[in-house]
Structures are given as C-alpha cells and as structure tokens.
Write a protein that holds these residues in place. Structure first.
Motif, PDB file in Angstrom:
ATOM      1  N   VAL A 136       0.867  -1.183   0.000  1.00 15.08           N
ATOM      2  CA  VAL A 136       0.000   0.000   0.000  1.00 15.08           C
ATOM      3  C   VAL A 136       0.900   1.228   0.000  1.00 15.08           C
ATOM      4  CG1 VAL A 136      -1.878   1.254   1.092  1.00 15.08           C
ATOM      5  CG2 VAL A 136      -1.779  -1.243   1.306  1.00 15.08           C
ATOM      6  N   ASN A 137       0.799   2.005  -1.056  1.00 14.35           N
ATOM      7  CA  ASN A 137       1.597   3.225  -1.174  1.00 14.35           C
ATOM      8  C   ASN A 137       0.781   4.437  -0.736  1.00 14.35           C
ATOM      9  OD1 ASN A 137       3.802   1.833  -2.362  1.00 14.35           O
ATOM     10  ND2 ASN A 137       2.736   1.849  -4.333  1.00 14.35           N
ATOM     11  N   ILE A 138       1.454   5.412  -0.163  1.00 11.25           N
ATOM     12  CA  ILE A 138       0.796   6.682   0.134  1.00 11.25           C
ATOM     13  C   ILE A 138       1.141   7.658  -0.979  1.00 11.25           C
ATOM     14  CG2 ILE A 138       0.545   8.580   1.761  1.00 11.25           C
ATOM     15  CD1 ILE A 138      -0.554   5.857   2.717  1.00 11.25           C
ATOM     16  N   GLY A 139       0.135   7.965  -1.782  1.00 15.00           N
ATOM     17  CA  GLY A 139       0.308   8.895  -2.888  1.00 15.00           C
ATOM     18  C   GLY A 139      -0.227  10.263  -2.509  1.00 15.00           C
ATOM     19  N   SER A 140      -1.009  10.849  -3.400  1.00 17.27           N
ATOM     20  CA  SER A 140      -1.581  12.164  -3.152  1.00 17.27           C
ATOM     21  C   SER A 140      -2.666  12.419  -4.183  1.00 17.27           C
ATOM     22  CB  SER A 140      -0.501  13.241  -3.272  1.00 17.27           C
ATOM     23  OG  SER A 140      -1.076  14.537  -3.278  1.00 17.27           O
ATOM     24  N   VAL A 141      -3.637  13.253  -3.806  1.00 18.39           N
ATOM     25  CA  VAL A 141      -4.607  13.673  -4.818  1.00 18.39           C
ATOM     26  C   VAL A 141      -3.911  14.407  -5.957  1.00 18.39           C
ATOM     27  CG1 VAL A 141      -6.592  13.792  -3.271  1.00 18.39           C
ATOM     28  CG2 VAL A 141      -5.099  15.781  -3.498  1.00 18.39           C
ATOM     29  N   SER A 142      -2.712  14.918  -5.714  1.00 17.12           N
ATOM     30  CA  SER A 142      -1.960  15.586  -6.776  1.00 17.12           C
ATOM     31  C   SER A 142      -1.649  14.643  -7.930  1.00 17.12           C
ATOM     32  CB  SER A 142      -0.650  16.157  -6.218  1.00 17.12           C
ATOM     33  OG  SER A 142      -0.890  17.159  -5.268  1.00 17.12           O
ATOM     34  N   SER A 143      -1.593  13.340  -7.646  1.00 14.45           N
ATOM     35  CA  SER A 143      -1.309  12.380  -8.709  1.00 14.45           C
ATOM     36  C   SER A 143      -2.507  12.183  -9.625  1.00 14.45           C
ATOM     37  CB  SER A 143      -0.914  11.029  -8.100  1.00 14.45           C
ATOM     38  OG  SER A 143      -2.009  10.419  -7.446  1.00 14.45           O
ATOM     39  N   LEU A 144      -3.678  12.672  -9.208  1.00 14.64           N
ATOM     40  CA  LEU A 144      -4.898  12.457  -9.978  1.00 14.64           C
ATOM     41  C   LEU A 144      -5.329  13.696 -10.751  1.00 14.64           C
ATOM     42  CD1 LEU A 144      -6.867  10.531  -7.204  1.00 14.64           C
ATOM     43  CD2 LEU A 144      -5.627   9.574  -9.153  1.00 14.64           C
ATOM     44  N   GLY A 145      -4.837  14.878 -10.327  1.00 16.35           N
ATOM     45  CA  GLY A 145      -5.288  16.078 -11.003  1.00 16.35           C
ATOM     46  C   GLY A 145      -4.272  17.186 -11.096  1.00 16.35           C
ATOM     47  N   GLY A 146      -3.037  16.884 -10.775  1.00 16.08           N
ATOM     48  CA  GLY A 146      -2.028  17.933 -10.855  1.00 16.08           C
ATOM     49  C   GLY A 146      -2.194  18.958  -9.746  1.00 16.08           C
ATOM     50  N   GLY A 147      -1.835  20.184 -10.032  1.00 13.23           N
ATOM     51  CA  GLY A 147      -1.913  21.240  -9.033  1.00 13.23           C
ATOM     52  C   GLY A 147      -0.833  22.264  -9.275  1.00 13.23           C
ATOM     53  N   TRP A 148      -0.937  23.372  -8.579  1.00 14.25           N
ATOM     54  CA  TRP A 148      -0.027  24.488  -8.777  1.00 14.25           C
ATOM     55  C   TRP A 148       1.173  24.393  -7.843  1.00 14.25           C
ATOM     56  CZ3 TRP A 148      -5.231  24.780  -9.394  1.00 14.25           C
ATOM     57  CH2 TRP A 148      -5.710  25.407 -10.556  1.00 14.25           C
ATOM     58  N   SER A 149       2.320  24.853  -8.345  1.00 16.35           N
ATOM     59  CA  SER A 149       3.490  25.158  -7.521  1.00 16.35           C
ATOM     60  C   SER A 149       4.095  23.970  -6.787  1.00 16.35           C
ATOM     61  CB  SER A 149       3.135  26.256  -6.496  1.00 16.35           C
ATOM     62  OG  SER A 149       2.688  27.413  -7.160  1.00 16.35           O
ATOM     63  N   HIS A 150       3.858  22.774  -7.274  1.00 15.99           N
ATOM     64  CA  HIS A 150       4.464  21.581  -6.673  1.00 15.99           C
ATOM     65  C   HIS A 150       4.961  20.663  -7.795  1.00 15.99           C
ATOM     66  CE1 HIS A 150       2.175  23.025  -3.218  1.00 15.99           C
ATOM     67  NE2 HIS A 150       2.881  22.220  -2.452  1.00 15.99           N
ATOM     68  N   ALA A 151       5.783  21.187  -8.685  1.00 17.40           N
ATOM     69  CA  ALA A 151       6.147  20.447  -9.895  1.00 17.40           C
ATOM     70  C   ALA A 151       6.795  19.101  -9.576  1.00 17.40           C
ATOM     71  CB  ALA A 151       7.081  21.293 -10.756  1.00 17.40           C
ATOM     72  N   ALA A 152       7.814  19.103  -8.730  1.00 14.95           N
ATOM     73  CA  ALA A 152       8.523  17.863  -8.426  1.00 14.95           C
ATOM     74  C   ALA A 152       7.643  16.903  -7.629  1.00 14.95           C
ATOM     75  CB  ALA A 152       9.811  18.167  -7.658  1.00 14.95           C
ATOM     76  N   TYR A 153       6.957  17.433  -6.638  1.00 10.29           N
ATOM     77  CA  TYR A 153       6.086  16.592  -5.799  1.00 10.29           C
ATOM     78  C   TYR A 153       4.983  15.949  -6.635  1.00 10.29           C
ATOM     79  CZ  TYR A 153       2.767  15.411  -2.065  1.00 10.29           C
ATOM     80  OH  TYR A 153       1.880  14.755  -1.232  1.00 10.29           O
ATOM     81  N   ASN A 154       4.323  16.744  -7.482  1.00 14.10           N
ATOM     82  CA  ASN A 154       3.251  16.201  -8.318  1.00 14.10           C
ATOM     83  C   ASN A 154       3.783  15.145  -9.285  1.00 14.10           C
ATOM     84  OD1 ASN A 154       1.514  17.954  -7.066  1.00 14.10           O
ATOM     85  ND2 ASN A 154       1.430  19.420  -8.754  1.00 14.10           N
ATOM     86  N   ALA A 155       4.960  15.398  -9.847  1.00 12.91           N
ATOM     87  CA  ALA A 155       5.549  14.421 -10.765  1.00 12.91           C
ATOM     88  C   ALA A 155       5.858  13.115 -10.039  1.00 12.91           C
ATOM     89  CB  ALA A 155       6.826  14.992 -11.380  1.00 12.91           C
ATOM     90  N   ALA A 156       6.417  13.223  -8.836  1.00 12.50           N
ATOM     91  CA  ALA A 156       6.761  12.020  -8.080  1.00 12.50           C
ATOM     92  C   ALA A 156       5.518  11.231  -7.699  1.00 12.50           C
ATOM     93  CB  ALA A 156       7.550  12.404  -6.833  1.00 12.50           C
ATOM     94  N   LYS A 157       4.487  11.919  -7.226  1.00  7.85           N
ATOM     95  CA  LYS A 157       3.273  11.222  -6.799  1.00  7.85           C
ATOM     96  C   LYS A 157       2.519  10.641  -7.992  1.00  7.85           C
ATOM     97  CE  LYS A 157       3.656  11.742  -2.366  1.00  7.85           C
ATOM     98  NZ  LYS A 157       3.910  10.570  -1.487  1.00  7.85           N
ATOM     99  N   GLY A 158       2.594  11.309  -9.141  1.00  2.00           N
ATOM    100  CA  GLY A 158       2.052  10.713 -10.358  1.00  2.00           C
ATOM    101  C   GLY A 158       2.776   9.428 -10.704  1.00  2.00           C
ATOM    102  N   GLY A 159       4.094   9.438 -10.510  1.00  2.00           N
ATOM    103  CA  GLY A 159       4.880   8.231 -10.725  1.00  2.00           C
ATOM    104  C   GLY A 159       4.487   7.118  -9.776  1.00  2.00           C
ATOM    105  N   VAL A 160       4.202   7.453  -8.523  1.00  2.00           N
ATOM    106  CA  VAL A 160       3.772   6.442  -7.551  1.00  2.00           C
ATOM    107  C   VAL A 160       2.484   5.770  -8.016  1.00  2.00           C
ATOM    108  CG1 VAL A 160       2.895   6.100  -5.205  1.00  2.00           C
ATOM    109  CG2 VAL A 160       4.941   7.483  -5.581  1.00  2.00           C
ATOM    110  N   ALA A 161       1.547   6.564  -8.531  1.00  2.00           N
ATOM    111  CA  ALA A 161       0.282   5.992  -8.998  1.00  2.00           C
ATOM    112  C   ALA A 161       0.518   4.983 -10.121  1.00  2.00           C
ATOM    113  CB  ALA A 161      -0.650   7.106  -9.472  1.00  2.00           C
ATOM    114  N   ASN A 162       1.363   5.334 -11.098  1.00  2.00           N
ATOM    115  CA  ASN A 162       1.595   4.412 -12.212  1.00  2.00           C
ATOM    116  C   ASN A 162       2.498   3.250 -11.822  1.00  2.00           C
ATOM    117  OD1 ASN A 162      -0.059   5.218 -14.308  1.00  2.00           O
ATOM    118  ND2 ASN A 162       1.347   6.824 -14.969  1.00  2.00           N
ATOM    119  N   LEU A 163       3.421   3.468 -10.884  1.00  2.00           N
ATOM    120  CA  LEU A 163       4.207   2.355 -10.377  1.00  2.00           C
ATOM    121  C   LEU A 163       3.304   1.353  -9.656  1.00  2.00           C
ATOM    122  CD1 LEU A 163       6.955   1.028  -9.884  1.00  2.00           C
ATOM    123  CD2 LEU A 163       7.233   2.503  -7.869  1.00  2.00           C
TER     124      LEU A 163
END
Length: 256
Positions: A136-163
């Motif tokens: 069970v991974n802890i991701g973020s809602v940022s992985s589902l819809g992006g967001g402002w001013s968190h480029a690296a964090y959003n990219a990493a959490k998007g990667g967690v979702a696809n991993l």
C-alpha cells in the motif's frame, strides 16, 4: 477493533510521525507486528513507546538510499520471520514551479517520494510472494489532477500511482496486490503552512466538499482496509481519501 492482521507482519516507512505513525498504530491495534522506519531516531522511539514492545521494532533508514531499503527488509525478516504488508508512507513535500525548482531539489524529491517506493517494493517482493501479501503506497490527490506550484512533488506522486498499477499487473500472478491511498489535505507537519493561513484555508474549503482537513487516523483506516483480506479483490486501485476534493472541478490551488 478487529484483529484483521493477527499473526501478520508489516513494514511502515515514514512511521515516525504524521500519517506513517498513524498507520503503524492502526496495524498494531489490529494485531500486526510492525517494523517502523524513518530518518529520525527520536521520532521513531516516541512512536514505538506507545505500542506493544513485543510486536514493534524500529530502524533508522532513508528510503532514498537503496542499501537502506534492502537492509530494512532483511532486518524485518530477521526480527519477525516474514513480511505480509509493505506500506510506503515515507516522503517529502516540495513547493516550487518548474522555473524555480533546482536540480538538487528535484532529485531529492524524486528520490524520496518515488525511488524510495521502488527500492522498498523491490526489496520486499520476494517475501510478499511467499505470504501472498500486499503493498500500500501513500500517494496524493496531486497524482490524480495535478496542481499548482508543486512540480517535483506532483511528478513524483504521479509516478507512484503508475508504479502501483505496474506492480499490480506484474505481481498479480503471484497473489500479491498493490494499491495506493491518495490523501487530500491532511493535518500533518507537512501542511502546517496551509493550516495556519486563513486565506489558504478558504481556498481549500472551496475545493473540499466536506469543508475540513482529514486526520492521519482517517488515512490509516483506508490503508488498513486495502492491506486486509477484506480487499482481496482490489489491486491497482488509487483510492482518494480527500473529503471529496477529486470530485470538484480542479486540483489544489492553494499555492497559486
């Protein structure tokens, strides 16, 4: 509380505080033996002090370092004899747009939030295959819809979702499941700036139908469900636990 994890062994990274500590407490309360890891020995000790000593162990480890991840899994098996559940809760937040995120911050965020999930999962998989366990991974809602001013964090959490989805596809034939819990705004040290800023909170409530922040225990409840046999037919899922944020018309705008 039920004993869904009696006789089971879990590893919880990032377990010294916040969501990780809440997950460790929940799994122990339901009967699991838990290895709690993090980078700060004092925080780990504080969390462990509230839990049964015979079913709790701690180890200082940095998930951004592959050798630490390998050693953490080895130590867990030596201590408890098996691994049934891996919870990848360690991570960092990083505020910054593409323009103002440095190379060093970008790499640190991806190592912590994405590479650490990969290293830990790879190290644990042989043992999870033996127990037909789950990740069970802890991701973020940022992985589902992006967001402002968190480029690296959003990219990493998007990667967690696809991993997570890749792991579910690759490991399903062994009986191993992989899922992600995607928290929204949750009351932890990582979001103190938002919780203390009334202007930012007003923006948050406009995007969260339940109009409040989540609590770490509420995230832990979702993790416990996905790790349990009650979720035996669920794999590859990205479960938002966000007060309804992802059903609104946009992602987090608090840093815009």
């Amino acid at each position: 509380m039920t004993n869904r994890f009696e006789g089971k062994v879990a590893i919880v990274t990032g377990g010294g505080s916040g969501i990780g500590a809440a997950i460790a407490r929940r799994l122990v309360a339901e009967g699991a033996s838990v290895m709690i890891s993090g980078r700060t020995e004092n925080r780990l000790a504080e969390t462990a002090a509230t839990l049964p000593a015979d079913r709790t162990a701690t180890r200082v480890a940095d998930v951004a370092i592959r050798k630490d991840c390998d050693a953490l899994v080895v130590a867990t098996v030596e201590m408890f004899g098996r691994v049934d559940t891996l919870v990848n809760a360690a991570g960092m937040n990083l505020v910054g747009t593409i323009q103002d995120t440095s190379d060093e911050d970008w790499e640190a965020c991806l190592r912590s939030d994405l590479s650490g999930v990969f290293y830990m999962s790879r190290a644990a998989v042989p043992h999870l295959i033996e127990t037909k366990g789950s990740i069970v991974n802890i991701g973020s809602v940022s992985s589902l819809g992006g967001g402002w001013s968190h480029a690296a964090y959003n990219a990493a959490k998007g990667g967690v979702a696809n991993l997570t989805r890749s792991a579910a596809c690759d490991l399903g034939k062994f009986g191993v499941r992989a899922n992600t819990v995607a928290p929204g705004l949750t009351v932890t040290g990582m979001v103190e700036a938002i919780m203390e800023d009334e202007t930012l909170l007003d923006k948050a409530w406009d995007r969260i139908p339940l109009r409040r922040a989540g609590q770490p225990d509420e995230i832990a409840a979702a993790v416990a469900f996905l790790a349990s046999d009650e979720a035996a037919w669920i794999t590859g899922a990205i479960l938002p636990v966000d007060g309804g944020q992802t059903c609104t018309d946009g992602g987090p705008e608090w840093g815009k």
